[in-house]
Design an enzyme around this catalytic site. Sequence first.
Site: not given
Length: 249
Positions: A12-14, A17-18, A150
């Site tokens: 997810t969120g691919g 960034g990382i 955060y």
Amino acid sequence: MKKLIEKVAVITGGSSGIGLATARRFIADGAQVIITSRNQCILDAKVAELGDRAKGIRADVTDMNDLDRLFSEIREKYGRVDVLFANAGIAPFSPFEAVTEDHFDSLFHTNVRGLFFTVQKALPVLSENASVILNASVVAQSGLPNTSVYAATKAAVRSLGRTLAAELSPRGIRVNVVSPGLIETSLWEKVGLSKNDVDAFAAQVVEQTPLRRAGKPHEIAATVAFLASDDASYFTGADLVADGGMVQV
């Protein structure tokens, strides 16, 4: 040796960034990779860049309908998920006295609720002996200024890693956490601080880091790839801190 050959991996969120660096590493290690993003145009561009072992599915981890659709589509096309990297998250910073309800709620909504239900919705399609990796952060341990909310979300992620490791162990599913330190990604453009403040913050962190530098996304990707592989077959409930020694030395 390709350590993830024939594995089906979801990140997810691919698309940056990382997450994107991990997609590249997983593909190099032989996996079929599904990445998600909220932005279809960016997703399409990154899938084209990654090649034919990548697939993109637009999904927002805070939307339960999106998560249902994501894993339904994966089940239909691939039948299973062998590796889940719950990576999607946001990182707006704020001084404690300036935190608003919206700031607080948006961070917990994405970083905790979104991650929690990503794993829950994936459960029916997770293979026996699957690997689940949760992306936390070294700020959960370090107490850096302006990161109160955060850091609290990432501490919650670390806690979930322990509990889920215990609950999913009867299926042989391993759940581990990776906690990056300061990493050079575009996320730093979205923390809500001025460039001068971001530069000052980064300099402060580097000064506290024995290796005296920020990390690279590919270095975290290598850590995630280890946890995803059979090399980490006796790891569950662990938190691998990749921070250049910031909180370890």
